[in-house]
Each structure stands twice: as C-alpha cells, then as structure tokens.
Enzyme design. Structure first.
Site, PDB file in Angstrom:
ATOM      1  N   ASN A   1      -6.416  15.280  88.449  1.00 22.01           N
ATOM      2  CA  ASN A   1      -5.669  16.072  88.899  1.00 22.01           C
ATOM      3  C   ASN A   1      -6.211  17.261  89.246  1.00 22.01           C
ATOM      4  O   ASN A   1      -6.617  17.888  88.094  1.00 22.01           O
ATOM      5  CB  ASN A   1      -4.315  16.169  87.927  1.00 22.01           C
ATOM      6  CG  ASN A   1      -3.528  17.501  88.161  1.00 22.01           C
ATOM      7  OD1 ASN A   1      -3.735  17.998  89.048  1.00 22.01           O
ATOM      8  ND2 ASN A   1      -2.293  17.498  87.470  1.00 22.01           N
TER       9      ASN A   1
ATOM     10  N   ARG B   1      -5.594  20.320  89.590  1.00 15.24           N
ATOM     11  CA  ARG B   1      -4.792  21.435  89.051  1.00 15.24           C
ATOM     12  C   ARG B   1      -5.285  21.479  87.556  1.00 15.24           C
ATOM     13  O   ARG B   1      -4.803  22.691  87.030  1.00 15.24           O
ATOM     14  CB  ARG B   1      -3.627  21.656  89.494  1.00 15.24           C
ATOM     15  CG  ARG B   1      -3.165  21.630  90.902  1.00 15.24           C
ATOM     16  CD  ARG B   1      -1.833  22.063  91.173  1.00 15.24           C
ATOM     17  NE  ARG B   1      -1.162  23.175  90.581  1.00 15.24           N
ATOM     18  CZ  ARG B   1       0.001  23.429  90.339  1.00 15.24           C
ATOM     19  NH1 ARG B   1       0.913  22.450  90.686  1.00 15.24           N
ATOM     20  NH2 ARG B   1       0.309  24.596  89.909  1.00 15.24           N
ATOM     21  N   CYS B   2      -5.859  20.448  87.037  1.00 13.47           N
ATOM     22  CA  CYS B   2      -5.942  20.589  85.574  1.00 13.47           C
ATOM     23  C   CYS B   2      -7.475  20.890  85.287  1.00 13.47           C
ATOM     24  O   CYS B   2      -8.400  20.145  85.858  1.00 13.47           O
ATOM     25  CB  CYS B   2      -5.736  18.979  85.013  1.00 13.47           C
ATOM     26  SG  CYS B   2      -6.229  18.700  83.264  1.00 13.47           S
ATOM     27  N   ARG B   3      -7.581  21.783  84.431  1.00 16.89           N
ATOM     28  CA  ARG B   3      -8.871  22.299  84.063  1.00 16.89           C
ATOM     29  C   ARG B   3      -9.732  21.121  83.527  1.00 16.89           C
ATOM     30  O   ARG B   3     -10.956  21.041  83.803  1.00 16.89           O
ATOM     31  CB  ARG B   3      -8.677  23.541  83.127  1.00 16.89           C
ATOM     32  CG  ARG B   3     -10.334  23.977  82.531  1.00 16.89           C
ATOM     33  CD  ARG B   3      -9.970  25.227  81.673  1.00 16.89           C
ATOM     34  NE  ARG B   3      -9.058  25.201  80.482  1.00 16.89           N
ATOM     35  CZ  ARG B   3      -9.638  24.588  79.343  1.00 16.89           C
ATOM     36  NH1 ARG B   3     -11.048  24.300  79.201  1.00 16.89           N
ATOM     37  NH2 ARG B   3      -8.926  24.349  78.117  1.00 16.89           N
TER      38      ARG B   3
ATOM     39  N   ARG C   1     -11.049  18.784  86.108  1.00 10.86           N
ATOM     40  CA  ARG C   1     -12.049  19.397  86.755  1.00 10.86           C
ATOM     41  C   ARG C   1     -13.248  19.370  85.908  1.00 10.86           C
ATOM     42  O   ARG C   1     -14.405  18.730  86.483  1.00 10.86           O
ATOM     43  CB  ARG C   1     -11.728  20.743  87.192  1.00 10.86           C
ATOM     44  CG  ARG C   1     -10.761  20.767  88.376  1.00 10.86           C
ATOM     45  CD  ARG C   1     -10.460  22.245  88.853  1.00 10.86           C
ATOM     46  NE  ARG C   1     -10.428  23.351  87.961  1.00 10.86           N
ATOM     47  CZ  ARG C   1      -9.236  23.746  87.368  1.00 10.86           C
ATOM     48  NH1 ARG C   1      -8.184  23.381  87.827  1.00 10.86           N
ATOM     49  NH2 ARG C   1      -9.271  24.777  86.564  1.00 10.86           N
TER      50      ARG C   1
END
Length: 112
Positions: A6, A8-10, A13
């Site tokens: 995802n 948008r997920c730290r 990433r």
C-alpha cells in the site's frame, strides 16, 4: 518475490525500500487497486501460517463499525478481507512457499 504493498502506508514503503536496499528482485502488488482473490488470500494465509483473523487490521473504522464482536467463520473473514483490502495487515512479502508480514521490516529476513 512479491510484496503486497500500500503506497500510502509508511511501513509498506519501508518494506519496499528494504528490498531495494538488499538488491532483491521483487514484484510490487498494489492490492488496493488490483484486489486479491479468495484463492490467493487462502494461499497467502497458508504461507504466513496464520488464520484470517490474524491478518485483520482491527483498528480500522470499517472493521469496528461492521464486523467487530461478530462471530465470523474463517471463510467469512477471508471474503471480508478480499472485499475490504484496507483491512489487510501490510506489507506482506511472499517468497517461494513462505510469507511474512514485514512489520518490522526485519521480518523479511525470516524468508531466507
């Protein structure tokens, strides 16, 4: 190797960056866009060696408002995860016949 990611997920990433830093070949699966079939979800759970409820992000609003406190069978939870992929813990890294939830990213080492 595949990472269910995802963007948008730290933590997700961080998982991607970890794989890049280790110079590993991998495929990114944006499961929020592409979705995950129930058969694929069962395969992932089998490789993770966990039940579907253990893959649920129980603090998500969708879970709290619609499913929290209900007695759900394994098949029902799998179906919910496929219909509401935001509920899936992330990132998931699959390599051969194993998988890990890469939280923390160091969990990726368990695949080797």
């Amino acid at each position: 190797m595949k990472i269910y990611h995802n963007p948008r997920c730290r933590k997700s990433r961080e998982g991607v960056n970890y794989l890049i830093d280790k110079k590993l070949n991998f495929e990114i699966i944006d499961y929020l866009k592409e979705g995950i079939s129930e058969n694929k979800m069962k395969s992932i759970l089998n490789k993770l060696k966990i039940s579907a409820i253990d893959l649920v992000r129980k603090n998500e609003k969708i879970w709290k408002e619609n499913f929290k406190g209900k007695e759900l069978k394994e098949e029902e939870i799998i179906s919910i995860l496929c219909k509401e992929p935001k509920l899936i813990e992330r990132p998931i890294i699959v390599y051969k016949n194993k998988a890990v939830i890469a939280r923390p990213k160091e969990n990726i080492e368990k695949l080797f």
